[in-house]
Design a protein around this motif. Structure first.
Motif, mmCIF file in Angstrom:
data_model
loop_
_atom_site.group_PDB
_atom_site.id
_atom_site.type_symbol
_atom_site.label_atom_id
_atom_site.label_comp_id
_atom_site.label_asym_id
_atom_site.label_seq_id
_atom_site.Cartn_x
_atom_site.Cartn_y
_atom_site.Cartn_z
ATOM 1 N N VAL A 41 0.659 -1.289 0.179
ATOM 2 C CA VAL A 41 0.044 0.037 -0.031
ATOM 3 C C VAL A 41 0.870 1.230 -0.045
ATOM 4 O O VAL A 41 0.427 2.401 -0.448
ATOM 5 C CB VAL A 41 -0.981 -0.035 1.310
ATOM 6 C CG1 VAL A 41 -1.782 1.286 1.381
ATOM 7 C CG2 VAL A 41 -1.816 -1.223 1.109
ATOM 8 N N GLY A 42 2.023 1.210 0.313
ATOM 9 C CA GLY A 42 3.093 2.400 0.610
ATOM 10 C C GLY A 42 3.202 2.922 1.821
ATOM 11 O O GLY A 42 3.828 3.877 2.067
ATOM 12 N N HIS A 43 2.711 2.073 3.148
ATOM 13 C CA HIS A 43 2.887 2.648 4.424
ATOM 14 C C HIS A 43 4.451 2.428 4.897
ATOM 15 O O HIS A 43 4.789 1.458 4.907
ATOM 16 C CB HIS A 43 1.819 1.949 5.207
ATOM 17 C CG HIS A 43 1.914 2.366 6.826
ATOM 18 N ND1 HIS A 43 1.983 3.637 6.682
ATOM 19 C CD2 HIS A 43 1.997 1.640 7.704
ATOM 20 C CE1 HIS A 43 1.816 3.831 8.035
ATOM 21 N NE2 HIS A 43 2.030 2.530 9.012
ATOM 22 N N ALA A 98 7.082 7.408 -1.178
ATOM 23 C CA ALA A 98 5.903 7.740 -0.978
ATOM 24 C C ALA A 98 5.971 8.927 -0.212
ATOM 25 O O ALA A 98 6.779 9.508 0.178
ATOM 26 C CB ALA A 98 5.418 6.446 0.172
ATOM 27 N N ILE A 130 -3.144 1.516 9.337
ATOM 28 C CA ILE A 130 -2.507 2.786 8.637
ATOM 29 C C ILE A 130 -3.254 4.041 9.457
ATOM 30 O O ILE A 130 -2.450 4.859 10.139
ATOM 31 C CB ILE A 130 -2.445 2.988 7.267
ATOM 32 C CG1 ILE A 130 -1.758 1.939 6.773
ATOM 33 C CG2 ILE A 130 -2.047 4.301 6.959
ATOM 34 C CD1 ILE A 130 -1.781 1.864 5.131
ATOM 35 N N GLU A 170 4.362 10.017 2.185
ATOM 36 C CA GLU A 170 4.400 10.161 3.713
ATOM 37 C C GLU A 170 6.068 10.461 3.916
ATOM 38 O O GLU A 170 6.126 10.758 4.923
ATOM 39 C CB GLU A 170 3.888 8.709 4.132
ATOM 40 C CG GLU A 170 4.116 8.608 5.658
ATOM 41 C CD GLU A 170 3.850 7.240 6.300
ATOM 42 O OE1 GLU A 170 3.463 6.957 7.394
ATOM 43 O OE2 GLU A 170 3.612 6.385 5.371
ATOM 44 N N GLY A 176 -5.442 3.947 4.015
ATOM 45 C CA GLY A 176 -4.736 3.236 3.246
ATOM 46 C C GLY A 176 -5.101 3.128 1.526
ATOM 47 O O GLY A 176 -4.341 2.794 1.075
ATOM 48 N N TYR A 197 -1.598 7.791 0.071
ATOM 49 C CA TYR A 197 -1.045 6.286 -0.404
ATOM 50 C C TYR A 197 -1.502 5.817 -1.706
ATOM 51 O O TYR A 197 -0.605 5.289 -2.276
ATOM 52 C CB TYR A 197 -1.547 5.702 0.751
ATOM 53 C CG TYR A 197 -1.217 5.662 2.303
ATOM 54 C CD1 TYR A 197 0.152 5.547 2.645
ATOM 55 C CD2 TYR A 197 -2.012 6.619 3.025
ATOM 56 C CE1 TYR A 197 0.558 5.560 3.779
ATOM 57 C CE2 TYR A 197 -1.292 6.620 4.260
ATOM 58 C CZ TYR A 197 -0.208 6.355 4.890
ATOM 59 O OH TYR A 197 0.294 6.795 5.875
#
Length: 301
Positions: A30-32, A294, A151, A296, A251, A256
């Motif tokens: 997911v890119g977390h 990402a 997330i 984030e 998420g 994301y």
């Protein structure tokens, strides 16, 4: 029946043991990235950002949710595994029963080890796996959404029954099959690539007069299976992203993920960003210096 029960028990045990790995892999897909990368050098002396691996990620989850937090989504995944095993077993049995019923003067049964035999057996396995995948996909969707809640710290999908009601109310029946098409395509392609490559290797590269022929053929099957899974990994990634896409969880929303109209749009977006293999590795996760992984992580660069 006894064989099916044994498969269910064995599969359930392996599912429990492997669940933390799948949980962490899904969050990475997911890119977390909650932990900052560290700057280091690879074997060639090039500066790279080293992203946290499996154990660092697991330690972070345990710190927040405790050890039980590593098993979010386990119940629907166990349900999917049990139901999938039963469906797969029943479909394979029906295929073999139909194969044994032959009319007089009909085509003879293909010889074991021949290309025709491999094609026939692969076709049966493809039908069985596809049926199992379609039947169990709603549980797969619930599993992924339970995981992704980590997330944003949501509790929207708190149980199987509540999740079913939520998905049906917000997305209708189609919501239970989000991401199904790329998952099916990936499974089918991986199966055919694995079996056909293994057949050609066993037929033309391994001589039956060689010692340990059986072990070599089993090894070739394992190697081709690994190779096929690597080639079809993008389908797994896209399927999982589409299963949580725009489902009301953090998420499945920007930053994301974009809100993808279809899985093809998701594929194209990941391809443009060079993220088709995101989450494929849980240990050697390196990022070239200066590249954004990402949104984030912008605060880390």
């Amino acid at each position: 029946m006894a064989d099916t029960c044994g498969q269910v028990l064995l599969g359930s045990g392996l599912t429990v043991l492997s669940h933390p790995l799948m949980y962490i892999k899904v969050l990475i897909q997911v890119g977390h990235e909650p932990l900052p990368p560290t700057l280091g050098r690879n074997l060639f002396g090039r500066q790279v950002y080293q992203l946290p691996g499996l154990f660092a990620y697991a330690k972070h989850i345990v710190k927040i949710d405790g050890k039980s937090g590593l098993f979010k989504g386990l119940v629907p995944r166990l349900c999917a595994g049990t139901l999938g095993t039963v469906v797969h077993s029943q479909v394979v049995q029906k295929c073999h029963e139909n194969d044994n019923v032959r009319l007089p003067g009909g085509p003879q049964k293909s010889q074991a080890g021949s290309l025709e035999h491999v094609v026939n057996e692969t076709t049966k396995e493809m039908i069985a796996r596809s049926c199992a995948t379609v039947v169990t996909h709603p549980f797969h969707v619930i599993t992924l959404r339970c995981m992704v809640q980590f997330i944003g710290r949501e509790t929207k999908y708190s149980g199987i029954f509540d999740s079913v009601v939520t998905i049906y109310r917000e997305e209708g029946v189609l919501g239970f099959f989000a991401g199904l098409i790329p998952r099916l395509l990936g499974d089918v392609l991986a199966l055919w690539i694995c079996n056909m490559l293994a057949h050609f290797i066993n037929t033309y590269a391994i001589d039956d007069s060689m010692s340990h022929t059986g072990e070599m053929k089993n090894c070739s099957q394992a190697v081709t299976g690994f190779f096929a899974s690597m080639l079809t990994y993008p389908f797994v990634l896209v399927s999982n992203l589409m299963a949580v896409n725009n489902c009301g969880l953090s998420g499945g929303l920007p930053p994301y993920a974009s809100v993808y109209p279809s899985w093809i749009d998701c594929w194209r977006h990941l391809s443009r960003e060079g993220n088709m293999s995101r989450g494929n590795s849980l240990f050697f996760r390196k990022l070239p210096a200066g590249k954004m992984y990402a949104l984030e992580q912008k605060r880390f660069f």
